[in-house]
Design a protein around this motif. Structure first.
Motif, mmCIF file in Angstrom:
data_model
loop_
_atom_site.group_PDB
_atom_site.id
_atom_site.type_symbol
_atom_site.label_atom_id
_atom_site.label_comp_id
_atom_site.label_asym_id
_atom_site.label_seq_id
_atom_site.Cartn_x
_atom_site.Cartn_y
_atom_site.Cartn_z
ATOM 1 N N LEU A 66 53.783 30.546 39.439
ATOM 2 C CA LEU A 66 52.600 31.232 38.926
ATOM 3 C C LEU A 66 52.024 30.495 37.718
ATOM 4 N N VAL A 67 52.906 30.061 36.808
ATOM 5 C CA VAL A 67 52.461 29.313 35.637
ATOM 6 C C VAL A 67 51.745 28.041 36.067
ATOM 7 N N ARG A 68 52.323 27.312 36.998
ATOM 8 C CA ARG A 68 51.712 26.066 37.462
ATOM 9 C C ARG A 68 50.393 26.326 38.197
ATOM 10 N N GLU A 69 50.350 27.399 38.959
ATOM 11 C CA GLU A 69 49.127 27.764 39.676
ATOM 12 C C GLU A 69 47.990 28.057 38.695
ATOM 13 N N ARG A 70 48.310 28.784 37.630
ATOM 14 C CA ARG A 70 47.285 29.117 36.630
ATOM 15 C C ARG A 70 46.829 27.864 35.876
ATOM 16 N N LEU A 71 47.750 26.951 35.595
ATOM 17 C CA LEU A 71 47.376 25.707 34.918
ATOM 18 C C LEU A 71 46.460 24.859 35.790
ATOM 19 N N VAL A 72 46.775 24.774 37.066
ATOM 20 C CA VAL A 72 45.947 24.014 37.993
ATOM 21 C C VAL A 72 44.560 24.652 38.101
ATOM 22 N N ALA A 73 44.505 25.994 37.976
ATOM 23 C CA ALA A 73 43.220 26.701 38.045
ATOM 24 C C ALA A 73 42.374 26.455 36.800
ATOM 25 N N GLY A 74 42.965 25.841 35.763
ATOM 26 C CA GLY A 74 42.197 25.496 34.577
ATOM 27 C C GLY A 74 42.427 26.400 33.380
ATOM 28 N N ASP A 75 43.399 27.322 33.456
ATOM 29 C CA ASP A 75 43.682 28.216 32.326
ATOM 30 C C ASP A 75 44.308 27.444 31.173
ATOM 31 N N SER A 76 44.033 27.899 29.965
ATOM 32 C CA SER A 76 44.704 27.328 28.790
ATOM 33 C C SER A 76 46.120 27.892 28.720
ATOM 34 N N ASP A 77 46.937 27.337 27.845
ATOM 35 C CA ASP A 77 48.313 27.818 27.711
ATOM 36 C C ASP A 77 48.327 29.298 27.333
ATOM 37 N N GLY A 78 47.479 29.672 26.391
ATOM 38 C CA GLY A 78 47.404 31.069 25.958
ATOM 39 C C GLY A 78 46.980 31.994 27.076
ATOM 40 N N GLU A 79 46.019 31.550 27.890
ATOM 41 C CA GLU A 79 45.559 32.371 29.012
ATOM 42 C C GLU A 79 46.664 32.550 30.046
ATOM 43 N N VAL A 80 47.441 31.514 30.276
ATOM 44 C CA VAL A 80 48.551 31.610 31.228
ATOM 45 C C VAL A 80 49.574 32.634 30.730
#
Length: 151
Positions: A66-80
């Motif tokens: 999930l963390v990697r999916e959100r990062l690939v989607a362009g979320d910042s660390d805080g958003e993840v």
């Protein structure tokens, strides 16, 4: 000698044992480093005091993905982190925030320690002040003690 060198090389290369599987890793090294950094601060909900990067539990794998999916989607660390906290609650943070209701938890320990110290101080003070001094012996009692002691 060759075996010794091989053994030393293996021991030097042995680092922390991460549970991250090769199929979970991102091809972008920068994103993977960010994912690892975020994973270090997230608690495995099954293992309790183990971060998701080190846990072999299925839920930890799901969280890593999930963390990697959100990062690939362009979320910042805080958003993840916010996304994961929204889904699993603040329990998932290894370092809980010091806001809102958590103030009670952060302050409960020191307040209880101070209260216990105050109670102990009052008890000792009351106990030492309540001790009565014995009355001095009368002349008759002193004479009786001298006779008993053979003086």
């Amino acid at each position: 000698m060759r075996v010794l060198r091989l053994l030393v090389a293996v021991l030097l290369l042995a680092g922390p044992a991460f549970a991250v599987q090769p199929d979970e890793m991102l091809s972008d090294p920068a994103l993977e480093a960010r994912a690892r950094q975020i994973s270090q601060g997230l608690r495995c909900t099954q293992c309790r005091n183990e971060n998701i990067d080190e846990s072999n539990a299925g839920i930890a794998r799901d969280l890593r993905l999930l963390v990697r999916e959100r990062l690939v989607a362009g979320d910042s660390d805080g958003e993840v982190v916010d996304y994961v906290v929204d889904r699993y609650g603040e329990f998932v943070l290894l370092q809980p925030t010091v806001t809102g209701v958590n103030w009670v938890l952060w302050l409960a320990g020191p307040v209880m320690l101070l209260a216990a110290g105050g109670i102990a101080f009052a008890y000792v003070r009351r106990r030492s002040s309540s001790r009565e001094q014995p009355e001095p012996l009368t002349e008759a009692e002193a004479e009786k003690v001298r006779r008993i002691l053979g003086e």
